[in-house]
Design an enzyme around this catalytic site. Structure first.
Site, PDB file in Angstrom:
ATOM      1  N   ARG A 347      37.658  37.843  52.443  1.00 16.42           N
ATOM      2  CA  ARG A 347      37.064  36.817  51.581  1.00 16.42           C
ATOM      3  C   ARG A 347      35.897  36.124  52.272  1.00 16.42           C
ATOM      4  O   ARG A 347      34.966  35.667  51.609  1.00 16.42           O
ATOM      5  CB  ARG A 347      38.115  35.809  51.128  1.00 16.42           C
ATOM      6  CG  ARG A 347      37.606  34.862  50.040  1.00 16.42           C
ATOM      7  CD  ARG A 347      38.705  33.975  49.484  1.00 16.42           C
ATOM      8  NE  ARG A 347      39.529  34.638  48.507  1.00 16.42           N
ATOM      9  CZ  ARG A 347      39.375  34.516  47.179  1.00 16.42           C
ATOM     10  NH1 ARG A 347      38.392  33.788  46.705  1.00 16.42           N
ATOM     11  NH2 ARG A 347      40.192  35.133  46.354  1.00 16.42           N
ATOM     12  N   GLU A 750      39.777  25.252  45.310  1.00 19.94           N
ATOM     13  CA  GLU A 750      39.082  25.612  46.553  1.00 19.94           C
ATOM     14  C   GLU A 750      37.562  25.416  46.531  1.00 19.94           C
ATOM     15  O   GLU A 750      36.986  25.006  47.538  1.00 19.94           O
ATOM     16  CB  GLU A 750      39.401  27.069  46.910  1.00 19.94           C
ATOM     17  CG  GLU A 750      40.844  27.295  47.288  1.00 19.94           C
ATOM     18  CD  GLU A 750      41.149  28.761  47.500  1.00 19.94           C
ATOM     19  OE1 GLU A 750      41.661  29.112  48.571  1.00 19.94           O
ATOM     20  OE2 GLU A 750      40.865  29.568  46.591  1.00 19.94           O
TER      21      GLU A 750
END
Length: 806
Positions: A347, A750
């Site tokens: 990621r 997030e």
């Protein structure tokens, strides 16, 4: 805004007929106008309990009769063989019932969440980090267990320890998992042919989760091998599987329950497993309920943190500041076991472009094994570290060309019809990063303030100010495709009250509140008629972790599916019972419109029950369109992107190195927000946590591998006084999600964390004034006072790194 508490009390007629109904006044077309439903700022479902101290966490639960307490014995070596473990004094301590070691585990001494086989529950012959659990003490009291645990006499044979990324690279340390490479075009050729090029290195530190509620679990043994565990975990199903694995039992004998957590931030996605497993192990050996709660010091010593990265980059660009090619290697300190380091470093690469298009690009990950705590999930899951590299590149280009960093950023943002393919070959269909940045710059008067700040810096000898505006483009979905699924269970009772259960967990972020709102909106009910229950593997099985910002997306759609199944049954029943067309049955805040009449919801439900209509349903959802092939580094790992931008103005004291956040403006994309107040709260909290990571939260290990920042006395997190003096947060309006998410909302857990990068670059801008803005400060994170003073001194002496022009 309508106050949901002013909703009239719900009436339940005794007979299921039209007696006492009123003419229907129903909004025709579109969505029903529901008091307190989705898209309104309903209060947090547990807010009154939090304020009054009535919200129960694991440590608040009354202990069952005969409960025992568990404490851990920890390794004092970073890497060593265990020659002898003397536990006689531990076992002899008053109140101690037994001491459990690896040989007492009836099943498998292995809790690797990815099946890597490198994470024993209790150490056997070798220890791999300072703080690794060696044994568990089971005692009558927590006091006895903790005091006994320190009496162990352990003899070690020291082995070489690798503690840092630099050491791991120099010694050729093994990787904890496979490396990944993403390429598009020919980065090396683009760099060679670029009119301008530069190379550099960015160091980004780790971060302690510092949840208010520490790791805790309470286990009850039942009949015939049953085990019930109340755990502070973000992933009840994984915890269930780990407990079953350790105890050598099928999953159906283990039930894991979570009512709420006092914060998680990713630290309870996998790291909660060890506590739950040891509590269950103690309960198995004693036949009594067992509780394990780590104190703050042990929690920080045992559990992993955010991955720290060393990122080497090369970029080619033209004199107008447009990127032509990027080559980047992202090396991470992963710790002693794989944990989630593979997907975290993946990621990081997924977000190493942030909001920018790289025409030719090569990205490589290097997940390095070290003899430190096994780093794990943390809000953003590697994405913020990757975005930090992208923003450093934009900053470097701005200094090299003399352009305003905002202009460099705007020239490189993704388009929607061209310049729209990511390094992993996903087409960006909805890029609005440029529009968001432009709008924010106008709203907060960025350009005028930038000139005022430069004028201030010319006459200020000891205090310098800086300003920066940075974007975020954050991919939403689990990159492990199979996790993009969710289940729910909804019951409607004969008095018209509703109970909702789903697979997500509540850690303060308001997920349960949003699920309540979905049921309220669909059924037309006030908040006090919808009840959320504890998440439990006994009601909704095979759940995914509440992580990757996908809690509301996944579970919201599952709840909606369950609710609409029940609604369809009620509509069909009402149409037949009262002989009206199905399209004339409508659920509203005032009741259920049935033809020209208005029927109380409870009346309809009671009538349906008498007619033997099922009032309970499961719901299931899986995210469409996504795919990912790690072998080729290509696919569509994300369903959509969330966008936003932050402008931060800071002040830096050149005498002490301290910094202060003067003003922050954020414009954030939450789609059609499910709950604006909760979403804004998440944006505010995420920003402060991100700014803390980048400016003050510093982890320090000594030469022996001992974590020295292991308590509030040695590890600094943001306090109230560290928040921005002026803090303006606004949601992007009239921007529903293009994809078919729950009521067209977007994830908001997030992405706001990345807004903290504006503070780091604001500090960098302030320091750049020391060299008349000629040299990129190359400020690493965290930008502690010591780090700021070091960079300031280098810039004063004109010793900064100069741009290498081709």
């Amino acid at each position: 805004m309508v106050d949901p508490h002013r909703t009239a009390g719900h009436q339940t007629p005794a007979q299921p007929d039209l007696a006492g109904t009123q003419p229907a006044s129903v909004q025709q077309g579109g969505e029903p106008a529901v008091v307190g439903g989705a898209s309104s700022s309903l209060r947090h479902e547990s807010a009154h309990l939090h304020v009054a101290g009535g919200a129960r966490y694991v440590d608040d639960m009354p202990l069952p009769a005969g409960a025992v307490h568990v404490a851990l014995g920890l390794s004092s070596k970073a890497h060593a063989r265990i020659k002898h473990m003397g536990l006689d004094a531990v076992a002899a301590y008053p109140g101690v019932i037994c001491v459990l070691t690896a040989k007492d585990i009836p099943g498998h001494n292995q809790i690797s969440p990815v099946g890597a086989g490198d994470e024993p529950l209790l150490a056997e012959d070798e220890v791999f980090f300072c703080g690794q659990p060696l044994f568990a003490v089971v005692a009558q009291t927590r006091h006895a267990a903790r005091h006994a645990a320190v009496l162990a006499q352990v003899e070690y044979e020291d082995l070489p320890a690798v503690l840092t990324v630099e050491q791991a690279r120099a010694q050729g340390s093994a990787l904890v998992c496979r490396s990944l490479e993403m390429t598009r075009g020919n980065a090396q050729q683009a760099l060679a042919q670029a009119p301008c090029k530069l190379a550099g290195q960015l160091v980004v530190g780790g971060q302690e989760h510092f949840y208010l509620e520490g790791q805790a679990a309470l286990a009850w043994p039942g009949e015939d091998g049953e085990m019930r565990v109340c755990s502070s975990t973000q992933h009840p199903t994984e915890t269930q599987h780990m407990v079953a694995h350790v105890l050598d039992r099928p999953n159906n004998l283990v039930t894991v329950e979570v009512r709420r957590m006092g914060g998680g931030f990713g630290g309870k996605e996998t790291q909660a497993n060890i506590v739950a497993c040891l509590a269950a192990l103690a309960a198995t050996h004693t036949g009594r309920p067992a509780k394990l709660r780590l104190d703050r010091d042990d929690d920080m010593l045992v559990t992993g943190k955010r991955h720290d990265f060393v990122i080497d980059y090369s970029v080619g660009f033209d004199k107008q500041g447009q990127v032509l090619g990027v080559d980047m290697e992202l090396a991470a300190r992963c710790g002693w076991s794989a944990d989630l380091s593979g997907p975290v470093t993946d990621r990081a690469m997924f977000h190493a472009d942030n909001a920018y298009y790289y025409p030719d690009v090569r990205l490589r990950s290097m997940p390095l094994r070290t003899n430190t705590q096994s780093n794990t999930a943390f809000r953003g899951f590697g994405g913020p570290q990757g975005a930090a590299a992208a923003e450093r590149i934009m900053e470097e280009i701005a200094f090299a060309t003399g352009l305003d960093p905002l202009d460099v950023r705007l020239r490189n943002v993704y388009g929607t019809t061209e310049r729209n393919v990511t390094p992993y070959h996903m087409t960006v269909e909805d890029s609005i990063a440029g529009e968001v940045m432009t709008q924010l710059a106008e709203d907060c008067d960025y350009r005028k303030r930038r000139e005022q700040i430069r004028a201030f810096n010319r006459t200020s000898p000891h205090m310098r100010r800086g300003i920066a505006l940075t974007p975020v483009k954050f991919g939403i979905s689990f990159t492990a495709t199979h996790f993009n699924q969710a289940g729910a269970l909804v019951h409607v009772y004969t008095d018209g009250s509703v109970q909702v259960n789903h697979g997500g967990t509540e850690m303060g972020q308001g997920l349960h509140t949003k699920m309540v709102q979905i049921a309220m909106r669909e059924f037309g009910l006030p908040q006090d008629r919808v009840r959320i229950t504890a998440t439990t593997t006994g009601k909704v099985p095979n759940t995914s972790a509440t992580a990757a910002s996908s809690g509301a997306d996944l579970n919201g759609m599952a709840v909606l599916a369950a609710v609409r199944t029940i609604k369809d049954r009620l509509v069909a029943f009402a149409a037949t019972h009262w002989q009206v067309p199905p399209e004339q049955v409508r659920f509203t805040a005032a009741g259920v419109g049935v033809g020209e009449a208005l029927v109380p919801f409870a009346t309809l439900v009671n009538a349906a029950y008498m007619a033997r209509v099922s009032l309970s349903s499961t719901g299931f959802y899986k995210t469409p369109k996504i795919s990912w092939d790690a072998a080729t580094g290509r696919g569509r790992p994300f369903y959509y992107f969330a966008y936003g931008a932050a402008c931060a103005e800071v002040a830096v004291d050149l005498l002490t190195g301290e910094n202060r956040i003067e003003r922050v403006d954020i414009l954030h994309d939450a789609g059609q927000s499910l709950n604006p107040d909760i979403d804004i709260g998440q944006i505010e909290g995420g920003f402060v946590q991100g700014a803390g990571w980048l400016t003050m939260e510093e982890l320090f290990w000594d030469a022996a591998g001992r974590l020295r920042t292991h308590a509030p006395s040695t590890y600094k997190i943001p306090a109230c006084s560290d928040r921005p003096r002026i803090f303006n947060v606004r949601l992007l309006q009239n921007a529903p999600n293009r994809e078919d998410t729950i009521f067209r909302s977007k994830a908001v857990g997030e992405p706001p964390f990345v807004h903290g990068l504006a503070v780091l670059h604001g500090i960098s801008d302030a320091l750049a004034s020391l060299d008349e803005y000629r040299t990129c400060p190359r400020l690493n994170a965290p930008a502690t006072p010591e780090q700021i003073l070091r960079v300031a001194e280098r810039l004063r002496q004109h010793g900064g790194v100069k741009d290498e022009q081709a």
